[in-house]
Scaffold this motif. Structure first.
Motif, PDB file in Angstrom:
ATOM      1  N   LEU A 117      44.731  44.143  49.946  1.00  0.00           N
ATOM      2  CA  LEU A 117      46.168  44.453  49.873  1.00  0.00           C
ATOM      3  C   LEU A 117      46.743  44.023  48.526  1.00  0.00           C
ATOM      4  N   ILE A 118      46.379  42.827  48.045  1.00  0.00           N
ATOM      5  CA  ILE A 118      46.871  42.347  46.749  1.00  0.00           C
ATOM      6  C   ILE A 118      46.354  43.213  45.608  1.00  0.00           C
ATOM      7  N   ALA A 119      45.056  43.587  45.699  1.00  0.00           N
ATOM      8  CA  ALA A 119      44.489  44.444  44.662  1.00  0.00           C
ATOM      9  C   ALA A 119      45.187  45.797  44.624  1.00  0.00           C
ATOM     10  N   LEU A 120      45.507  46.349  45.824  1.00  0.00           N
ATOM     11  CA  LEU A 120      46.226  47.617  45.886  1.00  0.00           C
ATOM     12  C   LEU A 120      47.610  47.484  45.249  1.00  0.00           C
ATOM     13  N   ALA A 153      44.311  41.897  40.397  1.00  0.00           N
ATOM     14  CA  ALA A 153      43.369  42.504  41.338  1.00  0.00           C
ATOM     15  C   ALA A 153      41.997  41.851  41.231  1.00  0.00           C
ATOM     16  N   LEU A 154      41.557  41.599  39.995  1.00  0.00           N
ATOM     17  CA  LEU A 154      40.254  40.962  39.793  1.00  0.00           C
ATOM     18  C   LEU A 154      40.258  39.531  40.337  1.00  0.00           C
ATOM     19  N   ALA A 155      41.354  38.798  40.087  1.00  0.00           N
ATOM     20  CA  ALA A 155      41.429  37.420  40.573  1.00  0.00           C
ATOM     21  C   ALA A 155      41.442  37.379  42.093  1.00  0.00           C
ATOM     22  N   PHE A 172      41.312  28.136  43.295  1.00  0.00           N
ATOM     23  CA  PHE A 172      42.651  27.693  42.914  1.00  0.00           C
ATOM     24  C   PHE A 172      42.829  27.716  41.393  1.00  0.00           C
ATOM     25  N   PHE A 173      41.841  27.203  40.689  1.00  0.00           N
ATOM     26  CA  PHE A 173      41.950  27.183  39.229  1.00  0.00           C
ATOM     27  C   PHE A 173      41.890  28.600  38.647  1.00  0.00           C
ATOM     28  N   LEU A 174      41.171  29.489  39.301  1.00  0.00           N
ATOM     29  CA  LEU A 174      41.156  30.885  38.860  1.00  0.00           C
ATOM     30  C   LEU A 174      42.555  31.493  38.974  1.00  0.00           C
TER      31      LEU A 174
END
Length: 551
Positions: A117-120, A153-155, A172-174
């Motif tokens: 959903l976040i990537a979309l 989207a990648l993260a 988290f750090f990413l």
């Protein structure tokens, strides 16, 4: 750094970031993006706290769905597009579905659904901004912003992979690194958007300022000219508006008064003083123009920091106002004069008749009686005055008829040259294109007789009188300018202000009624014409009448 310490220090970053975005552009994506990063922070905190308090778990899909929705909404607003209403309902349904199915599916499935959903959302946001960036006015930073959204989207996908692999701290750090990069790109673009908006507003205000039909002036806190528009520059003189920057405002106001450099000038005290209250001053400028000047203080936090001044040329407005007032007075005076003169004329007829009878009864002796001669002269003067009063009172609508002006003026000049005296010449200056004039011959003769007689008295015993006629056009209208000029004593400025008023005269009161030019003015204006006086004391006078021409 432990996860607890990480979130404890991260809240400062999130609060500062969100506050900055909201302050920069709340309606252009800043408000939604600020809420996005708050949701991301709370989502991470909920993941951490759910290990101790499982009841917090359902908040994670709600916050993740909110993050995805707000991220796209902010991008949509940044691109200048409306957010469809159905999107909010759809997002609510998705969030409810995620909360409902979470107990029924594995954690990995939940994580994959959330990251998808976040990537979309990130992909849709990148598309919105990329379309905006394709416009000619787009900046390179907007293209970089769209590219940075792909990092979200990648993260999201990478975080899911790390979470499933049990490497939560790394995830988290990413997100922290991704958030710093994307939030930086968002903030940079919001700053650019604010700067562009400010520049557009400045350009718009500058265009309005320069094209305003009245003079505008901005005075700074030091009493110097900050900026003025071209209209005011034209009123002040021949220097461009830019040349007045940083000059003392007193120097500028001196140009707007007939008597400059007066410390007690109400213009300087009311308009040019920084702390003076709002004021309106009307002044007469060099050249006879009348200016209305409106000064108003500019305040900031209760302190005067400048002054805005509006300058309007009200010369034509005041002339029309005075003309209307004068016409009203003339109408009232005409009715009054007509009534008095009619009755007075009847009594004078009796006086003159009795004087004639007395002269007949005293043949050969009447001329030796100075009392009778004085009586006849006084009665005749009153009769002439009464005739002028009746002529003034009878002024009405324009008369019908037309005159071949060139022939009429030639005959008129020929008949008057013998009456002027040996030392006075009468010259004709006629434009052959004048044609015919839309006025009755008797009315025109009355006008010229009065004007030439006045010119004769001004140049007596030696001088030159010029009778001129010119054709002119104004738009689709044709006019004839008929003027009488002399090189006599001229007329003072004070006398010119009242020269057409009834009973105003500069001659001996026993030699003039003061109605001649008032009658001339009435005849000319009744024919939709105009009359003006140009005069310089000791150099001469020129009275110009303008009449509608016959097509």
């Amino acid at each position: 750094m432990s996860e607890q310490a990480f979130f404890a220090t991260g809240i400062v970053f999130v609060v500062v970031l969100a506050a900055s975005m909201v302050r920069l552009a709340p309606r252009e994506g800043g408000g939604a993006w600020a809420a996005t990063w708050v949701c991301l922070y709370l989502s991470g905190a909920a993941v951490l706290l759910s290990e101790r308090w499982p009841l917090i778990g359902p908040l994670i899909p709600l916050l993740g769905t909110s993050f995805a929705l707000l991220f796209w909404v902010g991008s949509r607003q940044f691109s200048g597009r409306q957010v469809p209403r159905w999107v909010l309902a759809a997002a609510g349904a998705v969030a409810a579905a995620r909360v409902g199915i979470e107990p029924l599916v594995s954690e990995a499935s939940t994580l994959v659904a959330g990251s998808g959903l976040i990537a979309l959302s990130a992909g849709a946001s990148a598309w919105e901004v990329a379309r905006q960036a394709r416009r000619p006015a787009a900046r390179r930073s907007e293209l970089l912003l769209a590219l940075s959204f792909s990092l979200v989207a990648l993260a999201s996908c990478t975080y899911t992979w790390l979470k499933i692999g049990g490497q939560v701290p790394s995830g988290f750090f990413l997100w922290l690194a991704t958030g710093v990069l994307v939030a930086g790109a968002q903030t940079t673009n919001l700053l650019g958007r604010v700067a562009a908006t400010a520049e557009r507003r400045r350009a718009t205000l500058s265009a309005v300022f320069d094209s305003a039909p009245i003079g505008l002036l901005l005075i700074d806190g030091e009493g110097a000219v900050r900026v003025m528009n071209p209209v005011l520059a034209d009123l002040v003189g021949d220097e461009p508006a830019e040349a007045w920057a940083q000059r003392p405002v007193a120097a500028l106001l001196d140009r707007l008064e007939e008597q400059p450099e007066d410390p007690a000038s109400p213009l300087l005290q009311s308009i040019g003083t920084l702390y003076a209250p709002e004021a309106v001053v009307e002044t007469r400028a060099p050249g006879g123009r009348r200016l209305q000047i409106h000064g108003r203080p500019i305040s900031s936090e209760g302190r005067a920091v400048g002054r805005v001044v509006l300058v309007r040329d009200v010369t034509r407005e005041r002339e029309m106002q005075e003309q209307l007032e004068r016409t009203s007075r003339l109408e009232t005076l005409g009715r009054l004069a007509g009534g008095i003169a009619h009755d007075f004329n009847n009594k004078l007829t009796t006086v003159l008749g009795n004087a004639a009878m007395l002269r007949d009864e005293l043949p050969g002796k009447a001329d030796g009686l100075p009392e009778l001669v004085d009586l006849e002269e006084a009665a005749q003067y009153c009769a002439d005055l009464t005739r002028d009063l009746l002529d003034f009172a009878r002024q009405g609508p324009r008369s019908e008829g037309s005159v071949d002006l060139e022939k009429f003026l030639a005959a008129f000049a020929a008949s008057w040259r013998g009456r002027l005296g040996a030392g006075i010449s009468l010259t004709l200056d006629i434009d052959p294109a004048v044609g015919r004039l839309a006025v009755e011959e008797a009315q025109l003769r009355r006008v010229l007789v009065q004007l030439v007689e006045n010119a004769r008295e001004a140049v007596h015993p030696h001088g030159e009188i010029t009778l001129a006629a010119r054709h002119s056009s104004l738009g689709n209208e044709s006019w004839v300018e008929l003027s009488v000029a002399d090189d006599g004593v001229g007329i003072s400025e004070e006398a010119r202000q009242s020269i057409f008023d009834p009973f105003f005269t500069t001659k001996d009161l026993r030699g003039a009624s003061g109605l001649g030019l008032a009658i001339v003015h009435g005849i000319v204006t009744a024919h939709n014409g105009t009359i003006r006086v140009e005069s310089t004391p000791e150099k001469g006078t020129r009275i110009v009448t303008r009449w509608p021409a016959v097509h």
